[in-house]
Design a protein around this motif. Structure first.
Motif, PDB file in Angstrom:
ATOM      1  N   ASN A  18       8.677-120.977-113.531  1.00  0.00           N
ATOM      2  CA  ASN A  18       8.668-119.515-113.609  1.00  0.00           C
ATOM      3  C   ASN A  18       9.194-118.821-112.339  1.00  0.00           C
ATOM      4  N   ARG A  19      10.210-119.411-111.723  1.00  0.00           N
ATOM      5  CA  ARG A  19      10.832-118.792-110.555  1.00  0.00           C
ATOM      6  C   ARG A  19      12.355-118.734-110.743  1.00  0.00           C
ATOM      7  N   SER A  46       8.607-124.200-116.706  1.00  0.00           N
ATOM      8  CA  SER A  46       8.463-122.761-116.921  1.00  0.00           C
ATOM      9  C   SER A  46       7.920-122.444-118.308  1.00  0.00           C
ATOM     10  N   ASP A  95      12.476-122.502-103.557  1.00  0.00           N
ATOM     11  CA  ASP A  95      12.550-121.218-102.849  1.00  0.00           C
ATOM     12  C   ASP A  95      13.155-121.387-101.454  1.00  0.00           C
ATOM     13  N   THR A 261       8.197-117.964-101.932  1.00  0.00           N
ATOM     14  CA  THR A 261       8.024-117.137-103.126  1.00  0.00           C
ATOM     15  C   THR A 261       6.561-117.111-103.556  1.00  0.00           C
ATOM     16  N   ASP A 262       6.045-115.935-103.920  1.00  0.00           N
ATOM     17  CA  ASP A 262       4.624-115.768-104.245  1.00  0.00           C
ATOM     18  C   ASP A 262       4.226-116.386-105.588  1.00  0.00           C
ATOM     19  N   THR A 263       5.147-116.425-106.537  1.00  0.00           N
ATOM     20  CA  THR A 263       4.822-116.938-107.876  1.00  0.00           C
ATOM     21  C   THR A 263       4.250-118.350-107.792  1.00  0.00           C
ATOM     22  N   ASN A 264       3.139-118.580-108.471  1.00  0.00           N
ATOM     23  CA  ASN A 264       2.430-119.877-108.532  1.00  0.00           C
ATOM     24  C   ASN A 264       1.687-120.228-107.259  1.00  0.00           C
TER      25      ASN A 264
END
Length: 565
Positions: A18-19, A46, A95, A261-264
């Protein structure tokens, strides 16, 4: 320009979930390399729509291979390494951003230092001022004393710390300790990186997320899939088991930019708990550590708690108690799950596969397959069962009076049981995708239950199925629902007290249907199975009703029925 030599083939392995924007930035950075890698393997977990074709088409020079699987960073990395063709694995977080000469500089270093097996660029993250920094500076001699006293981790050049007269006296004592420890670990097990020599320095622990590593080393020291899905602490466990210690060479003039990256990314406290849990687990597994080190680990946690209490975070006292129990509990740590390729796994599973009365998945698959079996005519048809296993469905299929029933499976042990149960059974060992014993257009029905999730190259397999399927022939498929796999569902079983997970790939339903359309198969039936009252008795018998409540109405399996036009 690609300067690869036969003895150094570089495969990039990128786990992602999901990035998409971050992943695209990393791929763009790789595509701009002066020295391109031989292949890029994206292992994607994802839950949002995959961008597989977009990435492949947008970055044609990267030789992208795409694998869909369930979320687990450690399992994703292992899966990528296992499928890589290279002799060197470029472990690449999704990332990161690299200068154009990143791979070129590392390859050059490896060529001139043939005994080196692990190389990374200098890992940079933005500090509180928004500037890229390669360390986490300690601001005072007092802070250094605190870290030394409680044996906490350090990632900075301690020589740069400002010191007064008395500070210099103390510093000489502390510096001798860290010089002897070198870039390894504190008495509490926390990583120490205190010496940053040029043009490169060696360290026992570092982020492996931008490292190029000897593939054989990664196969011998895989990522621990018993860790949580975020894989916090994963690099420590891998590096700890490298044949050389310390083994990681970091090039000071070769930066890599970590955008973090903040996701996850879990909250700070949650991540800290997981990191402590991972560290104490690795301590139990490795002979470098004793109970003394785990006591020092608790001591380091006391130091951390005191700092937080001083800041008004009294909740850390309760957290300290829980972590102390976790670190000092008796017993050896065990990996909760081992991931195996399908052939190896099913050879192990074969002897107990038919003796699973409480397996809710097999029960639901039986219900689903019965429904699909009754929606078709099998009488006088040549039926090919791909992934037939022990012949779990053969009694029902034979009751439909086919003219012939032929099985294919990758597991010799499963086929041996099938033939023992069905005298005279025609079943063949499957190597790759080619159905060697079936002629073009010879088959009227193809059956494949709980199998296509083990297939990476689905189009290649469907093409072979289409070759043997006659006009108006039908294909009956059941498998784990991709929504279940995305939430962490897995094909697992126990063997000699260990949990084994069978390697799986996620194939989104729209992808399966598009491939079927490409084969000129018309969809004539679609089915879904959920956790509902039909299977409640399984959970009641095993006394896990909370699991039932949590999973109620969740999608588990699907069935697809096609007819060749």
């Amino acid at each position: 320009m690609n300067t690869n030599s036969p003895e150094m083939i570089i495969s990039v392995v990128i786990p992602t979930c999901n990035r998409p924007e971050s992943l695209a930035r990393t791929l763009k950075s790789l595509a701009a390399q002066l020295d391109l890698p031989d292949e890029v393997i994206i292992v994607d977990a994802s839950t949002i729509s995959a961008e597989e074709n977009d990435y492949v088409n947008k970055f044609p020079t990267l030789g992208i291979r795409y694998i869909h699987t369930q979320p687990s960073v450690c399992a994703q990395r292992n899966l990528g390494v296992q499928n890589a063709t290279g002799t060197r694995i470029f472990l690449c977080d999704d990332d990161l951003e690299f200068p154009e000469d990143y791979i070129l500089k590392i390859r050059t270093f490896l060529k001139t230092n043939s005994d080196v097996n692990v190389v990374s660029g200098l890992w940079l993250e933005k500090n509180e001022k928004g500037q890229w920094s390669y360390d986490f500076p300690i601001k005072s001699i007092g802070s250094l004393f605190w870290k030394f006293l409680f044996q906490q981790g350090i990632w900075c050049n301690i020589e740069k710390i400002k010191k007064g007269f008395w500070g210099k006296v103390f510093f000489r004592l502390v510096r001798n300790f860290y010089r002897k420890r070198k870039n390894t670990y504190s008495l509490a097990g926390w990583p120490l990186i205190t010496h940053f020599e040029t043009p490169f320095f060696k360290t026992a622990f570092y982020s492996l997320g931008a490292c190029i590593i000897n593939k054989e080393w990664l196969l011998a020291s895989p990522f621990d899939e018993g860790l949580d899905s975020n894989g916090i602490g994963e690099h420590y466990g891998v590096a700890l088991h490298f044949p050389e210690f310390p083994a990681i060479h970091v090039l000071m003039d070769t930066p890599v930019y970590h955008h973090k990256t903040d996701t996850n990314r879990p909250p700070v406290t949650e991540a800290f708990i997981k990191r402590v849990n991972a560290l104490q687990g690795f301590m139990r597994q490795n002979k470098r550590f004793t109970i003394v080190n785990r006591i020092f680990l608790v001591w380091s946690l006391i130091g951390n708690a005191l700092v937080n209490v001083a800041k008004g975070n009294t909740g850390h006292l309760k957290l300290l108690g829980n972590l102390t129990i976790m670190v000092l509990r008796t017993g050896k740590a065990k990996r909760s799950k081992i991931n195996l390729d399908p052939e190896s796994a099913y050879n192990l599973w074969a002897s107990s596969y038919d003796r699973q009365p409480d397996n809710v998945i097999l029960y639901l698959d039986d219900l689903l397959f019965n429904k699909m079996l009754n929606a078709s005519v099998f009488e006088s048809q040549v039926v090919v069962d791909i992934g037939c296993g022990t012949g779990r469905h053969w009694e029902k299929i034979l009751a439909k009076k086919p003219s012939e029933l032929i099985g294919y499976d990758i597991s010799e042990e499963m086929l041996a049981i099938l033939k023992k149960k069905n005298t005279g059974a025609v079943a063949h060992l499957l190597k790759g995708s080619i159905l060697n014993y079936s002629k073009d257009g010879s088959c009227g029905r193809i059956v494949s239950t709980l199998a296509i999730g083990h297939i990476e190259k689905l189009e290649e397999v469907f093409t072979e199925w289409n070759r043997i399927l006659k006009e108006n022939g039908e294909v009956v498929i059941t498998d784990f629902h991709p929504e279940a796999l995305k939430k962490g569902a897995a094909r697992t079983f126990q063997n000699n007290g260990k949990w084994i997970a069978v390697q799986s790939f996620i194939h989104p339903l729209d992808k399966v249907k598009k491939l079927a359309e490409k084969m000129d198969w018309k969809e004539i039936g679609f089915y879904e199975s959920r956790i509902d009252s039909e299977v409640q008795h399984f959970f009641e018998k095993l006394k896990i009703m909370q699991h039932y409540k949590d999973a109620h109405h969740s999608l588990v399996l699907y069935g697809l029925h096609f007819r060749k036009r």
